[in-house]
Enzyme design. Structure first.
Site, short mmCIF file in Angstrom:
data_model
loop_
_atom_site.label_atom_id
_atom_site.label_comp_id
_atom_site.label_asym_id
_atom_site.label_seq_id
_atom_site.Cartn_x
_atom_site.Cartn_y
_atom_site.Cartn_z
CD GLN A 129 6.53 93.19 -109.24
OE1 GLN A 129 5.51 93.22 -108.44
NE2 GLN A 129 7.12 93.94 -110.91
CG PHE A 130 12.58 94.22 -112.69
CD1 PHE A 130 12.24 95.04 -113.90
CD2 PHE A 130 11.89 92.99 -113.39
CE1 PHE A 130 11.31 95.32 -114.61
CE2 PHE A 130 10.58 93.59 -114.93
CZ PHE A 130 11.02 94.23 -114.80
CB THR A 131 8.59 97.13 -112.12
OG1 THR A 131 7.25 96.15 -111.34
CG2 THR A 131 8.29 95.93 -113.32
#
Length: 199
Positions: A129-131
């Protein structure tokens, strides 16, 4: 205050007084600007140095699908969103895994959160989950430049999965970089944010 005392002791022309006031005000402004520049510089540095994050959700069940196909599914356990920063290492990942697996956040027979994942024979669903590194300081469209570079982030994500598999019997996963649909029943709700900077 210094300017007032100085002027009260010496008789000066209007031109001299104007020059002195201009000099001291300019000097004070320069000092203030330098201090602000140092503060902003340090803030900018800290802003860039982001750390590994795990969003741990205690679930009754959870699943993840890609293109309509379920690729990972668990019952009781943790659904974990994983964010990797540019400065992260395997050593940091090890520390995060140890803390996550050791958490005692399942209820015992007395209703107290006293049991670990192993105690309840729980499973893991690990999702990249890069966000988690979204920066919303400017405007309304988040920036994600603080997230780790994709190649490095994927390597650490795979490493985390492999290390978890050594400790937890059932470890399911998402697909790195894919458009995923995640479903879960958060039990509680009970959500914990693990940040490597604070461990």
């Amino acid at each position: 205050n210094f300017i007032c005392i100085f002027l009260s002791r010496y008789s000066l022309s209007i031109h001299s007084i104007s020059y002195l006031i201009s000099f001291f005000l300019t000097r004070e402004n320069l000092i203030i600007l330098k201090k602000e520049a140092n503060i902003k510089g340090n803030s900018h540095k800290n802003w860039r140095e982001k750390y590994m994050k795990f969003i741990v959700q205690r679930v009754l069940e959870s699943s993840v699908s890609v293109d309509g196909e379920t690729i990972g599914k668990i019952g009781k356990g943790y659904m974990v969103l994983i964010g990797v920063g540019n400065e992260d290492t395997k050593e940091i990942a090890d520390k995060m895994i140890k803390k996550m697996v050791g958490l005692r956040i399942f209820e015992d027979e007395n209703g107290k959160t006293n049991l670990s994942l192993a105690d309840v024979k729980g499973s893991l669903l690990l999702i990249s989950q890069f966000t988690l590194y979204a920066n919303c300081r400017k405007g309304n469209r988040p920036s994600f430049i603080e997230a780790g570079a994709p190649d490095k982030a994927e390597q650490l994500y795979e490493y985390i999965i492999s290390e978890c598999q050594k400790q937890v019997p059932i470890v399911e996963r998402g697909k790195f970089g894919a458009d995923m649909k995640v479903q879960l029943i958060n039990d509680g709700p009970f959500t914990i944010i693990l940040d490597s900077e604070k461990l």
